[in-house]
Design a protein around this motif. Structure first.
Motif, PDB file in Angstrom:
ATOM      1  N   UNK A 138     -71.697 -64.216 -19.689  1.00  0.00           N
ATOM      2  CA  UNK A 138     -70.594 -63.302 -20.014  1.00  0.00           C
ATOM      3  C   UNK A 138     -69.255 -63.894 -19.591  1.00  0.00           C
ATOM      4  N   UNK A 139     -69.215 -64.475 -18.405  1.00  0.00           N
ATOM      5  CA  UNK A 139     -67.973 -65.074 -17.919  1.00  0.00           C
ATOM      6  C   UNK A 139     -67.554 -66.230 -18.820  1.00  0.00           C
ATOM      7  N   UNK A 140     -68.504 -67.057 -19.220  1.00  0.00           N
ATOM      8  CA  UNK A 140     -68.180 -68.186 -20.091  1.00  0.00           C
ATOM      9  C   UNK A 140     -67.654 -67.717 -21.442  1.00  0.00           C
ATOM     10  N   UNK A 141     -68.231 -66.653 -21.985  1.00  0.00           N
ATOM     11  CA  UNK A 141     -67.716 -66.116 -23.251  1.00  0.00           C
ATOM     12  C   UNK A 141     -66.286 -65.599 -23.075  1.00  0.00           C
ATOM     13  N   UNK A 142     -66.025 -64.933 -21.952  1.00  0.00           N
ATOM     14  CA  UNK A 142     -64.680 -64.434 -21.687  1.00  0.00           C
ATOM     15  C   UNK A 142     -63.685 -65.589 -21.642  1.00  0.00           C
ATOM     16  N   UNK A 143     -64.009 -66.635 -20.897  1.00  0.00           N
ATOM     17  CA  UNK A 143     -63.084 -67.763 -20.769  1.00  0.00           C
ATOM     18  C   UNK A 143     -62.784 -68.377 -22.137  1.00  0.00           C
ATOM     19  N   UNK A 144     -63.798 -68.509 -22.961  1.00  0.00           N
ATOM     20  CA  UNK A 144     -63.585 -69.074 -24.290  1.00  0.00           C
ATOM     21  C   UNK A 144     -62.726 -68.148 -25.152  1.00  0.00           C
ATOM     22  N   UNK A 145     -62.957 -66.836 -25.072  1.00  0.00           N
ATOM     23  CA  UNK A 145     -62.134 -65.883 -25.835  1.00  0.00           C
ATOM     24  C   UNK A 145     -60.683 -65.917 -25.369  1.00  0.00           C
ATOM     25  N   UNK A 146     -60.473 -66.227 -24.091  1.00  0.00           N
ATOM     26  CA  UNK A 146     -59.117 -66.276 -23.548  1.00  0.00           C
ATOM     27  C   UNK A 146     -58.388 -67.564 -23.892  1.00  0.00           C
TER      28      UNK A 146
END
Length: 142
Positions: free
Chosen positions: A120-128
């Motif tokens: 989840x954290x990795x997806x957030x970073x990529x979306x950001x």
């Protein structure tokens, strides 16, 4: 609604919150003591950002800033959002606040690392807008 602010002292509430949050981030490192937290808060290189909602402290992030010959470097470290607050925008708010601070003092980029298991954290970073770097990360452990 979440409020993001910079910790200026190691309060009893902050020590308690770190006691609850750090184990959600790392099983191998104990939560910091009040004295250790105060050293972080007092550091010129580290900014401890706190996320608070109506229930209290729900997340933290440490922004590390330092000058090297090629410019000002910014690293986001130890991002942790309480399990009950995940998915509500706390992590995004913490990261946005850190990025804003880093860019305001002249950092040209902001780096972070995240274990692949933190999906989840990795997806957030990529979306950001964070992108994976082609680099080797080395660690020396005596």
């Amino acid at each position: 609604m979440v409020e993001i602010y910079e910790a200026t002292e190691a309060t009893e509430e902050l020590v308690e919150a770190m006691g609850r949050l750090v184990p959600q981030l790392s099983r191998s490192n104990p939560p910091p003591s009040a004295a250790a937290l105060q050293k972080i808060v007092d550091s010129d290189a580290a900014t401890l950002l706190i996320a608070r909602d109506h229930t209290g402290v729900v997340g933290t992030l440490t922004l590390v800033l330092f000058r090297i010959p090629t410019g000002i470097r910014a690293w986001i470290e130890d991002v942790v959002v309480d399990e009950g607050a995940r998915g509500s925008g706390v992590g995004r708010s913490l990261n946005e606040a850190a990025i804003e601070r880093a860019l305001a003092i002249g950092a040209v980029s902001v780096d972070l690392t995240s274990r692949p298991s933190r999906e989840e954290a990795n997806r957030l970073y990529q979306r950001m807008g964070f992108s994976k770097r082609e680099t080797n990360v080395y660690r020396f452990s005596p």
